[in-house]
Scaffold this active site. Sequence first.
Site, PDB file in Angstrom:
ATOM      1  N   LYS A 212      47.338   5.513  -0.546  1.00  0.00           N
ATOM      2  CA  LYS A 212      47.195   5.090  -1.935  1.00  0.00           C
ATOM      3  C   LYS A 212      47.307   3.568  -2.042  1.00  0.00           C
ATOM      4  CE  LYS A 212      49.261   5.689  -6.479  1.00  0.00           C
ATOM      5  NZ  LYS A 212      50.278   6.365  -7.289  1.00  0.00           N
ATOM      6  N   GLU A 218      53.081   2.410   8.583  1.00  0.00           N
ATOM      7  CA  GLU A 218      52.734   3.445   9.576  1.00  0.00           C
ATOM      8  C   GLU A 218      51.217   3.660   9.605  1.00  0.00           C
ATOM      9  OE1 GLU A 218      55.081   3.685   7.263  1.00  0.00           O
ATOM     10  OE2 GLU A 218      56.780   4.906   7.939  1.00  0.00           O
ATOM     11  N   GLY A 273      51.485   9.937  -5.045  1.00  0.00           N
ATOM     12  CA  GLY A 273      51.122  10.282  -3.667  1.00  0.00           C
ATOM     13  C   GLY A 273      51.353  11.752  -3.350  1.00  0.00           C
ATOM     14  N   ARG A 274      52.514  12.277  -3.734  1.00  0.00           N
ATOM     15  CA  ARG A 274      52.847  13.664  -3.384  1.00  0.00           C
ATOM     16  C   ARG A 274      52.123  14.673  -4.273  1.00  0.00           C
ATOM     17  NH1 ARG A 274      56.928  10.509  -4.996  1.00  0.00           N
ATOM     18  NH2 ARG A 274      58.007  10.936  -6.950  1.00  0.00           N
ATOM     19  N   GLU A 359      61.336  14.173  -2.960  1.00  0.00           N
ATOM     20  CA  GLU A 359      60.985  12.796  -3.328  1.00  0.00           C
ATOM     21  C   GLU A 359      60.857  12.679  -4.851  1.00  0.00           C
ATOM     22  OE1 GLU A 359      57.185  10.541  -2.246  1.00  0.00           O
ATOM     23  OE2 GLU A 359      58.506   9.847  -0.665  1.00  0.00           O
ATOM     24  N   HIS A 390      64.320  35.297  13.414  1.00  0.00           N
ATOM     25  CA  HIS A 390      64.914  35.249  14.751  1.00  0.00           C
ATOM     26  C   HIS A 390      65.550  33.892  15.013  1.00  0.00           C
ATOM     27  CE1 HIS A 390      63.209  39.160  15.723  1.00  0.00           C
ATOM     28  NE2 HIS A 390      62.230  38.773  14.922  1.00  0.00           N
ATOM     29  N   LYS A 510      62.613   0.707   4.222  1.00  0.00           N
ATOM     30  CA  LYS A 510      61.357   0.033   4.599  1.00  0.00           C
ATOM     31  C   LYS A 510      61.592  -1.466   4.766  1.00  0.00           C
ATOM     32  CE  LYS A 510      57.955   2.805   2.042  1.00  0.00           C
ATOM     33  NZ  LYS A 510      56.994   2.771   0.934  1.00  0.00           N
TER      34      LYS A 510
HETATM   35  O1  LIG Z   1      49.630   6.713   0.372  1.00  0.00           O
HETATM   36  P1  LIG Z   1      50.544   5.588   0.745  1.00  0.00           P
HETATM   37  O2  LIG Z   1      50.500   4.464  -0.232  1.00  0.00           O
HETATM   38  O3  LIG Z   1      50.258   5.132   2.155  1.00  0.00           O
HETATM   39  O4  LIG Z   1      52.021   6.133   0.712  1.00  0.00           O
HETATM   40  C1  LIG Z   1      52.439   7.153   1.555  1.00  0.00           C
HETATM   41  C2  LIG Z   1      53.743   7.744   1.098  1.00  0.00           C
HETATM   42  O5  LIG Z   1      54.746   6.757   1.094  1.00  0.00           O
HETATM   43  C3  LIG Z   1      55.599   6.936  -0.039  1.00  0.00           C
HETATM   44  O6  LIG Z   1      55.329   5.912  -0.928  1.00  0.00           O
HETATM   45  C4  LIG Z   1      57.052   6.931   0.310  1.00  0.00           C
HETATM   46  O7  LIG Z   1      57.355   6.209   1.412  1.00  0.00           O
HETATM   47  C5  LIG Z   1      55.188   8.275  -0.605  1.00  0.00           C
HETATM   48  O8  LIG Z   1      55.504   8.411  -1.922  1.00  0.00           O
HETATM   49  C6  LIG Z   1      53.741   8.298  -0.303  1.00  0.00           C
HETATM   50  O9  LIG Z   1      53.201   9.588  -0.381  1.00  0.00           O
END
Ligand SMILES: O=P(O)(O)OC[C@H]1O[C@](O)(CO)[C@@H](O)[C@@H]1O
Length: 546
Positions: A212, A218, A273-274, A359, A390, A510
Amino acid sequence: MRKAGGNVGITSIPAWAALETHYQALRDVHLRDLFAQDARRGESLTAEHDGIYLDFSKNRVTRRTIDLLVALAEARGLRDGIEAMFTGHRVNATEDRAVLHVALRAPRDASIRVDGEDVVPKVHAVLERMSRFAERVRQGEWRGFTGQRIRNVVNIGIGGSHLGPEMAYEALRDFADERLEFRFVSNVDGSDISRALRDLHLAQTLFVVSSKTFTTSETLTNARTARQWVLDAMGDPAAVRNHFVAVSANPTEVEAFGIDPQNMFEFWDWVGGRYSVHSAIGLSLMLAIGPEHFRAMLAGARSMDDHFRTAPFERNLPVLLGLLGIWYRNFFGAQTHAVLPYDQRLARFAAYLQQLDMESNGKSVDWAGRPMPVDTAPVVWGEPGTNGQHAFFQMLHQGTTLVPCDFIGTIEPAHGLQEHQDLLMANLFAQTEALAFGKTPEEAQREGVPVEQLAHRVFAGNRPSNTLLIPRLTPYTLGQLIALYEHKVFTQGWIWGVNSFDQWGVELGKALANRILTELQSDDPQLAHDSSTNALIERYRRCRRR
Ligand SMILES: O=P(O)(O)OC[C@H]1O[C@](O)(CO)[C@@H](O)[C@@H]1O
């Protein structure tokens, strides 16, 4: 507009006090007695919408509990909250944003305005672009740089830009184009991308970089690595155009990364995002299952949206799940909530729900910044049945902690192995029965359990569960299931009065990681952390590969 949960502390309203009193009267009542008192309980404490059946009779509730919980929802203005969300009000108050994942599945002729602009045409325009692109890739028209057909799709994203698409792809693989191979890379740990790409032919690989913000370290680190490998393999920067597309709400950063904005699929700041799997974030999924099935998933979600918006609370599936969750979290003090799909295809569903729920509602202040007087999100966890039986079910049955559970079962499987299916479903039903009713010492003795083992072999029971039955796992029913839990989370957040749509809690770590990264890569001995963090950094610096 009224904010989540109104302005009065939740514990000060009469509806809360009434639930407290009711809890005192009900806390020691056993499900055995509740079932014995009402022969029709198993049919009456149920609700159904569009094929999704919820049996909530194995909960420690009576009809009065439901009435009191519904009264709490009313008192907290849930009806207004739902309307506010669906009509584009800025219910994400701390970020001053509308919350409109429901617009992603709104029909073409709907109109939902944000700042005076109808967002529905934009949603459908992106859907059409996604569909055209997906068809070109699936038909072999979109080719790699060297002219080869795309055979592999790698989604690079994390959190909401990963968990939803990955979960849905796993769930709907039976609908996927078998000529395409899909991989989902999220972790910055290099083993994730290196394992994902190890056996892929890059000339046939399309990367969907999903973020987003397009600033998530990452995702950008993984995307840069992928881009470098593609450039090394093709020897020409022009190859990026054929092998990389982006999904983002941030065109500037997409362009800065080197992806042509023509190859970007957009979504908007009013999609959290979620909550984004139904947006362009679902592009990898659409590539797998095709535009028609993707639209069926949207239609399923829309069906649940309409139900959530219009059904009376006492028959409203997301509201019921939300209220039952509050009952256990705040009155019984349950700290966790297990989600147990008896369907291997939903293996990633609990992981997906963890982000959605924790979250969203893992907050300790209300929307106005005041400390929460009651607990909020539980720890959400789970694994598919029968595997979990199990592993951790021992604790569910005989442990010291109350763990409310959602069991999810699919009636008709996609495979033809009816014997497997009957065994699977027999286990699901047996578990909910065993948890609820347990086994008394008398029953154990009648079965011949020796007296000295009795304490170990009785089951207290009275352990609550919901059972959700879905007719088949299809794009449509998965859409319903996703929206069901999205709205459950909204229900709880609104009643608690927290903002379910920000996530400031992920920022501190972060920021510290960025600072520590510089320190790891330098020899400057000056470290100003606590003694533990300093020592860990020093040890890593001494031992790391140079
Ligand atoms: O889609 P982006 O901006 O890479 O964010 C990834 C994820 O990181 C977060 O902002 C939290 O670290 C989430 O809310 C989001 O889904």
